[in-house]
Write a protein that holds these residues in place. Structure first.
Motif, PDB file in Angstrom:
ATOM      1  N   PHE A 258      -1.598   4.346  18.865  1.00  0.00           N
ATOM      2  CA  PHE A 258      -1.913   5.001  17.588  1.00  0.00           C
ATOM      3  C   PHE A 258      -2.491   4.023  16.566  1.00  0.00           C
ATOM      4  CE2 PHE A 258       2.148   3.111  16.630  1.00  0.00           C
ATOM      5  CZ  PHE A 258       2.057   2.787  15.283  1.00  0.00           C
ATOM      6  N   VAL A 259      -2.134   2.751  16.679  1.00  0.00           N
ATOM      7  CA  VAL A 259      -2.581   1.761  15.694  1.00  0.00           C
ATOM      8  C   VAL A 259      -4.112   1.703  15.646  1.00  0.00           C
ATOM      9  CG1 VAL A 259      -2.503  -0.678  15.045  1.00  0.00           C
ATOM     10  CG2 VAL A 259      -0.499   0.411  16.056  1.00  0.00           C
ATOM     11  N   PHE A 260      -4.721   1.752  16.836  1.00  0.00           N
ATOM     12  CA  PHE A 260      -6.190   1.691  16.905  1.00  0.00           C
ATOM     13  C   PHE A 260      -6.810   3.047  17.240  1.00  0.00           C
ATOM     14  CE2 PHE A 260      -5.859  -3.007  18.422  1.00  0.00           C
ATOM     15  CZ  PHE A 260      -5.637  -3.410  17.118  1.00  0.00           C
TER      16      PHE A 260
ATOM     17  N   ILE B 217       0.851  -1.186   0.000  1.00  0.00           N
ATOM     18  CA  ILE B 217       0.000   0.000   0.000  1.00  0.00           C
ATOM     19  C   ILE B 217       0.879   1.225   0.000  1.00  0.00           C
ATOM     20  CG2 ILE B 217      -1.903  -1.067   1.250  1.00  0.00           C
ATOM     21  CD1 ILE B 217      -0.834   0.607   3.727  1.00  0.00           C
ATOM     22  N   SER B 218       0.346   2.314  -0.473  1.00  0.00           N
ATOM     23  CA  SER B 218       1.061   3.573  -0.369  1.00  0.00           C
ATOM     24  C   SER B 218       0.856   4.111   1.031  1.00  0.00           C
ATOM     25  CB  SER B 218       0.517   4.570  -1.395  1.00  0.00           C
ATOM     26  OG  SER B 218       0.855   5.877  -0.986  1.00  0.00           O
ATOM     27  N   ALA B 219       1.925   4.578   1.641  1.00  0.00           N
ATOM     28  CA  ALA B 219       1.825   5.067   3.014  1.00  0.00           C
ATOM     29  C   ALA B 219       0.904   6.272   3.098  1.00  0.00           C
ATOM     30  CB  ALA B 219       3.204   5.423   3.546  1.00  0.00           C
ATOM     31  N   ALA B 220       0.758   6.974   2.002  1.00  0.00           N
ATOM     32  CA  ALA B 220      -0.077   8.172   2.032  1.00  0.00           C
ATOM     33  C   ALA B 220      -1.527   7.851   1.673  1.00  0.00           C
ATOM     34  CB  ALA B 220       0.471   9.206   1.052  1.00  0.00           C
TER      35      ALA B 220
ATOM     36  N   ARG C 203      -4.563   3.291   7.804  1.00  0.00           N
ATOM     37  CA  ARG C 203      -4.380   4.741   7.685  1.00  0.00           C
ATOM     38  C   ARG C 203      -3.603   5.262   8.901  1.00  0.00           C
ATOM     39  NH1 ARG C 203     -10.039   7.090   7.199  1.00  0.00           N
ATOM     40  NH2 ARG C 203      -9.876   7.368   9.447  1.00  0.00           N
ATOM     41  N   ASN C 204      -3.970   4.789  10.103  1.00  0.00           N
ATOM     42  CA  ASN C 204      -3.260   5.226  11.316  1.00  0.00           C
ATOM     43  C   ASN C 204      -1.784   4.842  11.257  1.00  0.00           C
ATOM     44  OD1 ASN C 204      -5.684   6.161  12.348  1.00  0.00           O
ATOM     45  ND2 ASN C 204      -6.054   4.355  13.620  1.00  0.00           N
ATOM     46  N   ILE C 205      -1.524   3.641  10.767  1.00  0.00           N
ATOM     47  CA  ILE C 205      -0.135   3.179  10.663  1.00  0.00           C
ATOM     48  C   ILE C 205       0.631   4.057   9.674  1.00  0.00           C
ATOM     49  CG2 ILE C 205       1.323   1.280   9.842  1.00  0.00           C
ATOM     50  CD1 ILE C 205      -0.824  -0.660  10.989  1.00  0.00           C
TER      51      ILE C 205
ATOM     52  N   TRP D 253       0.846  -5.773   9.327  1.00  0.00           N
ATOM     53  CA  TRP D 253       0.513  -4.482   8.722  1.00  0.00           C
ATOM     54  C   TRP D 253       1.483  -3.396   9.155  1.00  0.00           C
ATOM     55  CZ3 TRP D 253      -1.897  -3.743   4.497  1.00  0.00           C
ATOM     56  CH2 TRP D 253      -2.901  -4.633   4.087  1.00  0.00           C
ATOM     57  N   LEU D 254       1.954  -3.489  10.409  1.00  0.00           N
ATOM     58  CA  LEU D 254       2.887  -2.467  10.892  1.00  0.00           C
ATOM     59  C   LEU D 254       4.180  -2.481  10.088  1.00  0.00           C
ATOM     60  CD1 LEU D 254       2.230  -2.736  14.699  1.00  0.00           C
ATOM     61  CD2 LEU D 254       2.346  -0.581  13.441  1.00  0.00           C
TER      62      LEU D 254
END
Lengths: 419, 419
Positions: free
Chosen positions: B273-275, B2-5, B39-41, B70-71
């Motif tokens: 932050f993850v959740f 995925i794109s980080a943005a 998205r949070n990650i 995912w992280l």
């Protein structure tokens, strides 16, 4: 077999003697003093017997088959109690205790149609009877349909609200109660088996008299409603009340009245009494010495600059319940309720260390506070303490087993969670 | 990949669209919107990258290998990050993630000698490196002995206290810090690898500026101590700070300074932050729409007489954490913190229903309150709602799995607990 009145210390099961080997336990962990637990069980059994009521213990606190065995351990007085009637708070509990053959299981949280199939799958015709509670007429047809699909009849109690605490139909809405009972009786796959109430407001009792009065109110709610139902030709075989405070501090009533044999309370539900906790001790239902579960914890830090000790029991091991903060209540000795914040800190023998309490609980850190200077050298890094829980149900739920000292070794009593 | 943005809604994983099948889930249960989580990650990764720091995520919140994947999902920007460095709060977490081959594991709760053997058993020479933290000189010899018995060298960071929150050596006790670092370096089986701090007081931040200042303070504490250690000939390869609030609201610093390359922070730890959760939203580190976990719950009672709805998510499913009560803080839109008591009640699409909150949490009953009249007919018995958590770490810990909607079906992502 133990005597229900037995209070003597059994050295092979007690944690208050010196020869317990704490070193093999990984901290934080939950330890259970089975000797104290057995004493608590004996007290509640004696109370139910003195009232002439059946005790239907609530398994929501312990969630453990081994504890269940002690709750129904044969005693001199109960040799004929061979039907184990229990209360549960989740269908998962019904599955576990039903699977273990407990004969009579009351799921004491309002049933909804979606949950009927799973609940009824816990029953076995002629062997395990499951029951549910209800306060809502709108779902009667759907419940009956769901029960029919499960191929059986679902036993239902109507929940009565005696104090505005939570669920149930208020006692001043007798007409609604009668209508609901009738609807249940008229349904093909439902059976009306009685009424139940829970005096949850007793947890806010300022003194023992207030709790005894809450118990009176609970009992009268049952009697009034059962009388009214009977007047309308509806019998209530089960008339159940309960909460540990009203059970323990309720007044002994006259059980000889003929009228009450048909309408008075005949069943007592209670759960937390098995372990007791600091919240209960603040209500005067027990002393702190009656608390059977503690969290064993290791000292992991010294903040000499802040007169603060750090232990490895934080919010995850103790729970974030801090119900004694702002609690009203009168202790067994008549003194006012004490705020223990997240727990009372004791030495390994189970004796409180000064007024030490867990003042803050981060995820894996407990911050121990004391009003007097802490003797850090007496509690070096790596030494251990035991923390009494604010709320035994929540603290126990944070762990997957009880560690019980028996025959000079640690036994692991598995507990379960989930729904 | 995925794109980080990436912020676009991925319909096959999102819970905010209409075609999710809620009926197959048993309530109460934990649901995770993996789209929001990703998205949070991405946001946190971008922040760490903008600071030039390595992100060492804290697994204490999720405790789930699937979330871990995912992280560390490869993105366009991090293709060379092939060493998965994580933080853990229990040795059990180290065991699980070490067993899964995570290369660099920091156990971020003060180590004691009794725990060294179990922790080091999580490491594998050349493959999995475990590290611990320490703020206490008195146990250095015992730690070294324990590490030696495990046949290896234990990597240690010294914990620095930047704000008086919990553990660590205060920055004004530089001499103690240097002495401890030296003692570690001189020990046969210990290795001094740097310093770390945790700005726990940022959780009490009244506004974003206060939290940014706490982040400055955290960073300066690391820089000052690392500079002082370096002046004494002691290098700090790892210079770690962290807390989700200071990570997200900390000011972007100049990363070009040559001096800071040796003494400035180079690692960021954060977990929640993850959740995200309601407490975090009150600090302004996120909006409520960034909260990825919710508790799915069934309406089990109507108290029309009290304008109150009962749901089957109580203290056991939500936890008893009510950290937003009395919370100071400024939300992302500049408005003051809101008290959600035990949780904010949303519809199945994840949108808040009025100002509904879980006002009280009994063991298996949540009592939903609303300042305006509840439309009971719109929420019949058996219908469902989703409750946003006050504190994602505590609420998640009450469950044994996340339910994740993927490819038009529910996936069960196991999580673990214990120590």
């Amino acid at each position: 077999m133990i005597s229900a009145a037995s209070n003597e210390i059994d050295a092979s099961t007690s944690l208050s003697v010196g020869d317990v080997d704490w070193s093999t336990l990984v901290t934080p962990c939950l330890v259970l003093d089975s000797q104290i637990m057995r004493r608590n069980i004996a007290v509640m059994r004696a109370k139910a017997r003195s009232m002439g009521w059946r005790l239907r213990p609530h398994m929501k606190t312990a969630k453990c088959l081994r504890v269940g065995q002690w709750l129904f351990e044969p005693t001199d007085e109960n040799e004929n109690e061979n039907r184990r009637a229990i209360t549960v708070s989740t269908i998962r509990e019904a599955e576990v205790f039903g699977g273990a053959g407990y004969e009579d299981i009351l799921y004491a949280v309002s049933i909804v149609p979606d949950k009927v199939a799973r609940l009824m799958a816990c029953g076995r015709p002629g062997a395990v009877r499951v029951r549910a509670i209800l306060d809502e007429e709108s779902i009667v047809d759907d419940l009956s349909t769901a029960a029919g699909a499960a191929g059986e009849t679902l036993s239902l109690l109507v929940e009565i609200d005696c104090d505005g605490h939570r669920a149930g139909i208020s006692t001043d809405q007798t007409e609604r109660i009668i209508r609901l009972a009738r609807r249940i009786r008229e349904s093909n796959h439902l059976q009306f088996d009685g009424i139940m109430t829970h005096a949850g407001e007793s947890y806010g009792g300022a003194d023992h008299e207030a709790i005894a009065t809450a118990a009176d109110q609970e009992r009268l709610a049952i009697e009034d409603v059962a009388t009214e139902l009977r007047r309308h030709g509806i019998d209530c075989p089960i008339r159940s009340m309960g909460s540990s405070p009203t059970a323990l501090l309720g007044r002994i009533q006259d059980v000889s009245s003929g009228q009450r044999e048909m309408t008075g309370v005949n069943e007592l539900r209670a759960g937390v009494f098995v372990f007791q906790d600091l919240f209960q001790s603040n209500l005067g239902t027990c002393s702190v010495d009656d608390i059977a579960v503690t969290v064993l914890s290791t000292v992991i830090g010294h903040r000499r600059d802040m007169n603060r000790l750090l232990i490895d029991a934080g919010g995850m091991a103790l729970s974030k319940d801090h119900g004694t903060t702002g609690q009203r209540g009168t202790r067994i000795d008549g003194s006012p309720a004490v705020d223990y914040r997240y727990g009372q800190v004791c030495n390994l023998e189970g004796q409180p260390i000064g007024d030490w309490k867990v003042g803050s609980a981060n995820q894996e850190h407990g911050l121990v506070e004391s009003s007097s200077p802490i003797d850090f050298d007496a509690h070096p890094i790596g030494s251990r303490v035991r923390v009494r829980p604010i709320h035994a149900c929540m603290t126990s739920a944070a762990h997957d087993a009880y560690h019980v000292w028996e025959n000079n070794d640690w036994q692991r009593w598995e507990r379960f969670g989930g729904w």
